[in-house]
Design an enzyme around this catalytic site. Structure first.
Site, PDB file in Angstrom:
ATOM      1  N   GLY A 286       0.810  -1.213   0.000  1.00  0.00           N
ATOM      2  CA  GLY A 286       0.000   0.000   0.000  1.00  0.00           C
ATOM      3  C   GLY A 286       0.841   1.259   0.000  1.00  0.00           C
ATOM      4  O   GLY A 286       0.422   2.298   0.529  1.00  0.00           O
TER       5      GLY A 286
ATOM      6  N   SER B 219       1.669   3.435  -2.193  1.00  0.00           N
ATOM      7  CA  SER B 219       1.395   4.570  -3.077  1.00  0.00           C
ATOM      8  C   SER B 219       0.524   5.646  -2.451  1.00  0.00           C
ATOM      9  O   SER B 219       0.407   6.737  -3.005  1.00  0.00           O
ATOM     10  CB  SER B 219       0.744   4.076  -4.377  1.00  0.00           C
ATOM     11  OG  SER B 219       1.686   3.350  -5.140  1.00  0.00           O
TER      12      SER B 219
ATOM     13  N   SER C 254      -6.837  -1.844  13.075  1.00  0.00           N
ATOM     14  CA  SER C 254      -7.804  -0.764  13.258  1.00  0.00           C
ATOM     15  C   SER C 254      -8.353  -0.821  14.660  1.00  0.00           C
ATOM     16  O   SER C 254      -8.538  -1.916  15.233  1.00  0.00           O
ATOM     17  CB  SER C 254      -8.954  -0.878  12.258  1.00  0.00           C
ATOM     18  OG  SER C 254      -9.986   0.041  12.572  1.00  0.00           O
TER      19      SER C 254
ATOM     20  N   TYR D 266     -15.399  -5.464   8.074  1.00  0.00           N
ATOM     21  CA  TYR D 266     -14.101  -4.797   8.183  1.00  0.00           C
ATOM     22  C   TYR D 266     -13.450  -5.135   9.518  1.00  0.00           C
ATOM     23  O   TYR D 266     -12.271  -5.499   9.581  1.00  0.00           O
ATOM     24  CB  TYR D 266     -14.305  -3.285   8.051  1.00  0.00           C
ATOM     25  CG  TYR D 266     -13.044  -2.457   8.210  1.00  0.00           C
ATOM     26  CD1 TYR D 266     -12.146  -2.327   7.150  1.00  0.00           C
ATOM     27  CD2 TYR D 266     -12.773  -1.783   9.394  1.00  0.00           C
ATOM     28  CE1 TYR D 266     -11.003  -1.559   7.276  1.00  0.00           C
ATOM     29  CE2 TYR D 266     -11.633  -1.010   9.530  1.00  0.00           C
ATOM     30  CZ  TYR D 266     -10.756  -0.900   8.470  1.00  0.00           C
ATOM     31  OH  TYR D 266      -9.623  -0.128   8.604  1.00  0.00           O
ATOM     32  N   ALA D 267     -14.227  -5.029  10.600  1.00  0.00           N
ATOM     33  CA  ALA D 267     -13.701  -5.326  11.929  1.00  0.00           C
ATOM     34  C   ALA D 267     -13.193  -6.757  12.017  1.00  0.00           C
ATOM     35  O   ALA D 267     -12.162  -7.028  12.651  1.00  0.00           O
ATOM     36  CB  ALA D 267     -14.781  -5.073  12.979  1.00  0.00           C
ATOM     37  N   ALA D 268     -13.899  -7.684  11.384  1.00  0.00           N
ATOM     38  CA  ALA D 268     -13.495  -9.083  11.439  1.00  0.00           C
ATOM     39  C   ALA D 268     -12.130  -9.290  10.789  1.00  0.00           C
ATOM     40  O   ALA D 268     -11.306 -10.072  11.295  1.00  0.00           O
ATOM     41  CB  ALA D 268     -14.544  -9.958  10.751  1.00  0.00           C
TER      42      ALA D 268
ATOM     43  N   LYS E   2      -9.720  -7.073  10.558  1.00  0.00           N
ATOM     44  CA  LYS E   2      -8.690  -6.459  11.396  1.00  0.00           C
ATOM     45  C   LYS E   2      -8.472  -7.262  12.679  1.00  0.00           C
ATOM     46  O   LYS E   2      -7.346  -7.354  13.186  1.00  0.00           O
ATOM     47  CB  LYS E   2      -9.065  -5.019  11.712  1.00  0.00           C
ATOM     48  CG  LYS E   2      -9.096  -4.112  10.486  1.00  0.00           C
ATOM     49  CD  LYS E   2      -7.747  -4.057   9.786  1.00  0.00           C
ATOM     50  CE  LYS E   2      -7.713  -3.040   8.659  1.00  0.00           C
ATOM     51  NZ  LYS E   2      -6.381  -2.927   8.027  1.00  0.00           N
TER      52      LYS E   2
END
Length: 228
Positions: free
Chosen positions: A8, A10, A124, A136-138, A140
């Site tokens: 990541g 860039s 996160s 998303y939480a899962a 992270k």
């Protein structure tokens, strides 16, 4: 010269990490689907789709001798249960978790064989769960479990594995139209976390002075955890 691999690189946190390491005298190889945004004699860019397992494995083999690895590539898709974005969930799992595992599966054993190495995964603060962010939480939360497991496996070989988990950070991810329905919540310090603040902690965790820190999830939360 120490050599780090940064995903990541860039934009956003990845770009800030790569820049901080270059400023500290590291050689940096960046992996990102986007074109390079860093022009530096010690920076080498590889345009790679991190969800393409074959391309990712080839990139990992080409970088097997790096001293450190930071996984900062990420996306955010939101959705409450009953309205989940399943394609987005699959994308987040592949990019956040599967990419980390595929790279680590090559890089960490090589570090352990050499007796030294640093791995930092960008997590996160919402890994503990947040309404509308379940998928998303899962992903992270999975990074924390991976980091603790890997740390336990290679601690005796001089390799550290940690997670840095920021609260809402001022990156292009906040402007992603896929999350237009949700505005970020400012932490008690009254502003967003800056990518450079995250990068500074990552750079420290990659330093010799951080050799005794491993298996940790370190939050940069701007005071958001004070009431926990």
């Amino acid at each position: 010269m120490q050599h780090a691999l940064v995903t990541g690189s860039s934009s956003g946190i990845g770009h800030a990490i790569a820049t901080a390491l270059l400023d500290a005298g590291w050689q940096v190889t960046g992996l990102d689907r986007a074109d390079a945004t860093i022009a530096h004699a010690a920076y080498d860019h590889h345009a790679v789709d991190l969800t393409d397992s074959a391309a990712l494995h080839a990139a990992a083999l080409a970088c097997a001798n790096v001293d450190a690895f930071a996984h900062a590539a990420g996306v955010l898709r939101v959705g409450k249960v009953g309205e989940l974005d399943h394609a987005g969930g699959e994308l987040m799992w592949k990019l956040h978790v599967d990419a980390a595992a595929r790279l680590a599966d090559v890089l960490i054993p090589a570090m352990a064989a050499r007796g030294n190495g640093r791995v930092v995964l960008i997590g996160s603060r919402v890994a503990g769960g947040k309404a509308g962010r379940g998928q998303y939480a899962a992903t992270k939360a999975a990074l924390i479990a991976l980091a603790k497991s890997w740390a336990a496996e290679v601690a005796a070989q001089g390799v550290t594995v940690n997670v840095v988990s920021p609260a809402a950070t001022a990156t292009g991810m906040l402007a992603d139209p896929k999350r237009a329905a949700e505005t970020p919540v400012l932490p008690p310090i009254g502003r967003l976390i800056q990518p450079e603040e995250v990068a500074a902690l990552v750079a420290f965790l990659m330093s010799a002075n951080a050799a005794a820190i491993t298996g940790q999830d370190i939050q940069i939360c701007g005071g958001s955890s004070l009431n926990k």
